[in-house]
Motif scaffolding. Sequence first.
Motif, PDB file in Angstrom:
ATOM      1  N   ALA A  14       0.835  -1.206   0.000  1.00 23.21           N
ATOM      2  CA  ALA A  14       0.000   0.000   0.000  1.00 23.21           C
ATOM      3  C   ALA A  14       0.869   1.256   0.000  1.00 23.21           C
ATOM      4  N   PHE A  15       1.935   1.249   0.770  1.00 25.95           N
ATOM      5  CA  PHE A  15       2.856   2.386   0.803  1.00 25.95           C
ATOM      6  C   PHE A  15       3.429   2.634  -0.588  1.00 25.95           C
ATOM      7  N   ALA A  27       1.585  10.013   0.872  1.00 22.79           N
ATOM      8  CA  ALA A  27       1.835   8.760   1.582  1.00 22.79           C
ATOM      9  C   ALA A  27       1.937   8.992   3.091  1.00 22.79           C
ATOM     10  N   THR A  28       0.876   9.524   3.665  1.00 23.45           N
ATOM     11  CA  THR A  28       0.817   9.678   5.119  1.00 23.45           C
ATOM     12  C   THR A  28       0.520   8.317   5.734  1.00 23.45           C
ATOM     13  N   LEU A  29       0.779   8.196   7.012  1.00 25.52           N
ATOM     14  CA  LEU A  29       0.476   6.932   7.687  1.00 25.52           C
ATOM     15  C   LEU A  29      -1.010   6.603   7.562  1.00 25.52           C
ATOM     16  N   LYS A  40      -4.846   2.569  11.607  1.00 18.92           N
ATOM     17  CA  LYS A  40      -3.555   3.229  11.770  1.00 18.92           C
ATOM     18  C   LYS A  40      -2.741   2.521  12.853  1.00 18.92           C
ATOM     19  N   GLY A  41      -3.420   2.049  13.896  1.00 17.67           N
ATOM     20  CA  GLY A  41      -2.732   1.289  14.937  1.00 17.67           C
ATOM     21  C   GLY A  41      -2.137  -0.003  14.395  1.00 17.67           C
ATOM     22  N   GLY A  42      -2.876  -0.656  13.481  1.00 20.66           N
ATOM     23  CA  GLY A  42      -2.353  -1.866  12.843  1.00 20.66           C
ATOM     24  C   GLY A  42      -1.113  -1.585  12.026  1.00 20.66           C
ATOM     25  N   LEU A  43      -1.130  -0.461  11.319  1.00 21.83           N
ATOM     26  CA  LEU A  43       0.046  -0.065  10.555  1.00 21.83           C
ATOM     27  C   LEU A  43       1.215   0.186  11.500  1.00 21.83           C
ATOM     28  N   LEU A  44       0.949   0.932  12.570  1.00 28.89           N
ATOM     29  CA  LEU A  44       2.017   1.276  13.511  1.00 28.89           C
ATOM     30  C   LEU A  44       2.577   0.053  14.234  1.00 28.89           C
ATOM     31  N   GLU A  51       9.331   6.578   8.456  1.00 33.27           N
ATOM     32  CA  GLU A  51      10.706   6.170   8.142  1.00 33.27           C
ATOM     33  C   GLU A  51      10.849   4.642   8.189  1.00 33.27           C
ATOM     34  N   ALA A  52      10.094   3.996   9.062  1.00 26.98           N
ATOM     35  CA  ALA A  52      10.119   2.528   9.100  1.00 26.98           C
ATOM     36  C   ALA A  52       9.547   1.940   7.807  1.00 26.98           C
ATOM     37  N   LEU A  53       8.552   2.604   7.230  1.00 23.62           N
ATOM     38  CA  LEU A  53       8.027   2.176   5.923  1.00 23.62           C
ATOM     39  C   LEU A  53       9.113   2.322   4.854  1.00 23.62           C
ATOM     40  N   VAL A  54       9.853   3.423   4.895  1.00 22.87           N
ATOM     41  CA  VAL A  54      10.944   3.643   3.953  1.00 22.87           C
ATOM     42  C   VAL A  54      12.002   2.551   4.120  1.00 22.87           C
TER      43      VAL A  54
END
Length: 179
Positions: A14-15, A27-29, A40-44, A51-54
């Motif tokens: 998705a990112f 590409a916000t959280l 959003k909690g699931g993503l986190l 930066e972790a997505l990067v």
Amino acid sequence: MPERPTAREAILDAFVEVVVEQGERAATLQAVAEHAGVSKGGLLYHFGSREALVEGLAERLDALGAEDAEALRGEADPVARFIRGSIVRETAIDRAFVAAFRLIQSEQHPSLREALQRVDDGYRGVIADAIGDDLAPVVALMSDGIYLRSGLDPAWAPSDDDVERIVAAVDDIVRRARD
């Protein structure tokens, strides 16, 4: 039946999709979570920050690049396969490249720059093993040009005949260099 991606992979997909289709600022959280169909909690839970997505994208590039270079190394004519494979085909590695290039254009992401360099080094190593250190950069730059033109607009992509002429020209250059 294809294996379902893990939640982490789906979030990273998705990112990449949001960055490629809408740009890095979109590409916000929250946008990535919505696109992935998670909270959003699931993503986190999987990626504690943007930066972790990067970093996840950098890891994906490393894995896909290493896999592709290894497949290239196993080809009878890795140079021809490399040139033919330079047209953007919307593969996972193509999407990862486009996302990485978009991100590094506007932001500093050393991990992405380093991952892209490792992928390039892997390809160049295979090409250098096949045709020598002197010609490997020439082939890499030809490939970059094909990739850029085909990625900008499919109408600009070289035709299959053009690509075959490039392969034949490289074969001729390599043959002359060896004589």
